[in-house]
Design a protein around this motif. Structure first.
Motif, PDB file in Angstrom:
ATOM      1  N   ALA A  54     -22.251  -8.427 -28.631  1.00 25.10           N
ATOM      2  CA  ALA A  54     -23.239  -7.921 -27.675  1.00 25.10           C
ATOM      3  C   ALA A  54     -22.735  -6.595 -27.104  1.00 25.10           C
ATOM      4  CB  ALA A  54     -23.451  -8.937 -26.561  1.00 25.10           C
ATOM      5  N   LEU A  55     -23.646  -5.633 -26.945  1.00 21.43           N
ATOM      6  CA  LEU A  55     -23.234  -4.296 -26.521  1.00 21.43           C
ATOM      7  C   LEU A  55     -23.762  -3.870 -25.152  1.00 21.43           C
ATOM      8  CD1 LEU A  55     -23.524  -2.369 -29.909  1.00 21.43           C
ATOM      9  CD2 LEU A  55     -21.494  -3.371 -28.830  1.00 21.43           C
ATOM     10  N   GLY A  56     -24.457  -4.742 -24.454  1.00 21.86           N
ATOM     11  CA  GLY A  56     -24.993  -4.378 -23.146  1.00 21.86           C
ATOM     12  C   GLY A  56     -23.929  -4.031 -22.120  1.00 21.86           C
ATOM     13  N   ALA A  57     -22.748  -4.594 -22.279  1.00 21.16           N
ATOM     14  CA  ALA A  57     -21.641  -4.322 -21.347  1.00 21.16           C
ATOM     15  C   ALA A  57     -20.433  -3.748 -22.078  1.00 21.16           C
ATOM     16  CB  ALA A  57     -21.259  -5.607 -20.619  1.00 21.16           C
ATOM     17  N   VAL A  58     -20.673  -3.025 -23.168  1.00 16.67           N
ATOM     18  CA  VAL A  58     -19.561  -2.484 -23.949  1.00 16.67           C
ATOM     19  C   VAL A  58     -18.828  -1.362 -23.213  1.00 16.67           C
ATOM     20  CG1 VAL A  58     -20.869  -0.756 -25.273  1.00 16.67           C
ATOM     21  CG2 VAL A  58     -18.837  -1.816 -26.270  1.00 16.67           C
ATOM     22  N   TRP A  59     -19.552  -0.569 -22.418  1.00 15.20           N
ATOM     23  CA  TRP A  59     -18.931   0.561 -21.714  1.00 15.20           C
ATOM     24  C   TRP A  59     -17.844   0.053 -20.772  1.00 15.20           C
ATOM     25  CZ3 TRP A  59     -19.990   5.676 -22.543  1.00 15.20           C
ATOM     26  CH2 TRP A  59     -19.329   6.570 -21.698  1.00 15.20           C
ATOM     27  N   GLY A  60     -16.630   0.533 -20.953  1.00 15.15           N
ATOM     28  CA  GLY A  60     -15.515   0.150 -20.099  1.00 15.15           C
ATOM     29  C   GLY A  60     -14.792  -1.112 -20.543  1.00 15.15           C
ATOM     30  N   ARG A  61     -15.270  -1.758 -21.588  1.00 16.00           N
ATOM     31  CA  ARG A  61     -14.639  -2.982 -22.094  1.00 16.00           C
ATOM     32  C   ARG A  61     -13.515  -2.616 -23.059  1.00 16.00           C
ATOM     33  NH1 ARG A  61     -18.970  -6.501 -24.640  1.00 16.00           N
ATOM     34  NH2 ARG A  61     -18.612  -5.381 -26.567  1.00 16.00           N
ATOM     35  N   VAL A  62     -12.460  -3.405 -23.042  1.00 14.81           N
ATOM     36  CA  VAL A  62     -11.377  -3.216 -24.004  1.00 14.81           C
ATOM     37  C   VAL A  62     -11.903  -3.634 -25.377  1.00 14.81           C
ATOM     38  CG1 VAL A  62      -9.038  -3.901 -24.675  1.00 14.81           C
ATOM     39  CG2 VAL A  62      -9.603  -3.607 -22.251  1.00 14.81           C
ATOM     40  N   ALA A  63     -11.644  -2.830 -26.373  1.00 11.86           N
ATOM     41  CA  ALA A  63     -12.117  -3.101 -27.733  1.00 11.86           C
ATOM     42  C   ALA A  63     -11.617  -4.452 -28.225  1.00 11.86           C
ATOM     43  CB  ALA A  63     -11.646  -2.003 -28.682  1.00 11.86           C
ATOM     44  N   GLY A  64     -12.469  -5.139 -28.951  1.00  9.95           N
ATOM     45  CA  GLY A  64     -12.090  -6.413 -29.547  1.00  9.95           C
ATOM     46  C   GLY A  64     -11.969  -7.553 -28.566  1.00  9.95           C
ATOM     47  N   LYS A  65     -12.568  -7.422 -27.388  1.00  6.54           N
ATOM     48  CA  LYS A  65     -12.382  -8.442 -26.350  1.00  6.54           C
ATOM     49  C   LYS A  65     -13.682  -8.990 -25.767  1.00  6.54           C
ATOM     50  CE  LYS A  65      -7.944  -7.608 -26.693  1.00  6.54           C
ATOM     51  NZ  LYS A  65      -7.857  -6.921 -27.962  1.00  6.54           N
ATOM     52  N   ALA A  66     -14.805  -8.823 -26.452  1.00  6.36           N
ATOM     53  CA  ALA A  66     -16.040  -9.415 -25.940  1.00  6.36           C
ATOM     54  C   ALA A  66     -15.912 -10.928 -25.994  1.00  6.36           C
ATOM     55  CB  ALA A  66     -17.238  -8.961 -26.765  1.00  6.36           C
ATOM     56  N   PRO A  67     -16.359 -11.617 -24.960  1.00  4.25           N
ATOM     57  CA  PRO A  67     -16.246 -13.080 -24.928  1.00  4.25           C
ATOM     58  C   PRO A  67     -16.985 -13.740 -26.096  1.00  4.25           C
ATOM     59  CG  PRO A  67     -16.947 -12.220 -22.796  1.00  4.25           C
ATOM     60  CD  PRO A  67     -16.977 -11.075 -23.760  1.00  4.25           C
ATOM     61  N   ASP A  68     -16.345 -14.740 -26.659  1.00  3.52           N
ATOM     62  CA  ASP A  68     -16.961 -15.592 -27.680  1.00  3.52           C
ATOM     63  C   ASP A  68     -17.374 -14.865 -28.951  1.00  3.52           C
ATOM     64  OD1 ASP A  68     -16.732 -17.829 -25.944  1.00  3.52           O
ATOM     65  OD2 ASP A  68     -18.563 -17.182 -24.915  1.00  3.52           O
ATOM     66  N   PHE A  69     -16.718 -13.758 -29.282  1.00  2.00           N
ATOM     67  CA  PHE A  69     -16.999 -13.086 -30.548  1.00  2.00           C
ATOM     68  C   PHE A  69     -15.745 -13.105 -31.412  1.00  2.00           C
ATOM     69  CE2 PHE A  69     -17.473  -9.631 -33.544  1.00  2.00           C
ATOM     70  CZ  PHE A  69     -18.733  -9.932 -34.059  1.00  2.00           C
ATOM     71  N   ASN A  70     -15.914 -13.422 -32.678  1.00  2.00           N
ATOM     72  CA  ASN A  70     -14.804 -13.500 -33.622  1.00  2.00           C
ATOM     73  C   ASN A  70     -14.628 -12.145 -34.310  1.00  2.00           C
ATOM     74  OD1 ASN A  70     -12.761 -14.499 -35.210  1.00  2.00           O
ATOM     75  ND2 ASN A  70     -14.138 -15.405 -36.710  1.00  2.00           N
ATOM     76  N   TYR A  71     -13.706 -11.354 -33.797  1.00  2.00           N
ATOM     77  CA  TYR A  71     -13.454 -10.012 -34.331  1.00  2.00           C
ATOM     78  C   TYR A  71     -12.561 -10.054 -35.562  1.00  2.00           C
ATOM     79  CZ  TYR A  71     -15.305  -7.864 -30.097  1.00  2.00           C
ATOM     80  OH  TYR A  71     -16.124  -7.445 -29.091  1.00  2.00           O
ATOM     81  N   SER A  72     -12.608  -8.962 -36.336  1.00  2.00           N
ATOM     82  CA  SER A  72     -11.634  -8.786 -37.415  1.00  2.00           C
ATOM     83  C   SER A  72     -10.251  -8.729 -36.776  1.00  2.00           C
ATOM     84  CB  SER A  72     -11.908  -7.478 -38.167  1.00  2.00           C
ATOM     85  OG  SER A  72     -11.687  -6.363 -37.309  1.00  2.00           O
TER      86      SER A  72
END
Length: 130
Positions: A54-72
């Protein structure tokens, strides 16, 4: 009246403070929203994880740290914060920002990238771009 060099210096100073200049340096929020809605929603939503986070709160977020998302593994290990310069670079060539990441899409035109970044900045409570 501001001269071009003064405008660049002012934008640089604001970026040091983590504050994007108005409209993320000439980006159009309205155009950015249209680009997001036509090109990004196949993988991203503003408020729900899909193929991409989800990108609605991407601004200012540490990369690869959105809650409940399985990143590479590569993006999960990233430590940068998503702000103007990182987002512009990412949208232009994600692999150059985080080698080994999984996003296979680029926004070719710089003006389109600026517009998308302006739109994402406008959504954030942490952004001075509103």
């Amino acid at each position: 009246m501001w001269r071009p060099l003064q405008a660049v210096v002012a934008a640089w100073a604001l970026s040091l403070l983590g504050l994007p200049p108005a409209q993320a340096q000439t980006g159009s929020v309205a155009k950015g929203q249209a680009i997001f809605e036509s090109r990004c929603v196949a993988c991203h939503s503003l408020d729900a994880n899909r193929v991409g986070p989800a990108l609605g709160a991407v601004w200012g977020r540490v990369a690869g740290k959105a809650p409940d998302f399985n990143y590479s593994k590569a993006l999960g290990a990233a430590t940068h914060v998503w702000e103007r310069d990182k987002l512009l670079a990412w949208l232009g060539n994600p692999e150059s920002v985080v080698p080994g990441q999984a996003m296979g899409y680029r926004v070719e035109l710089l003006d389109d990238r600026r517009d998308v970044v302006a739109y994402l900045a406008s959504l954030s409570k942490n952004s001075a771009a509103k």
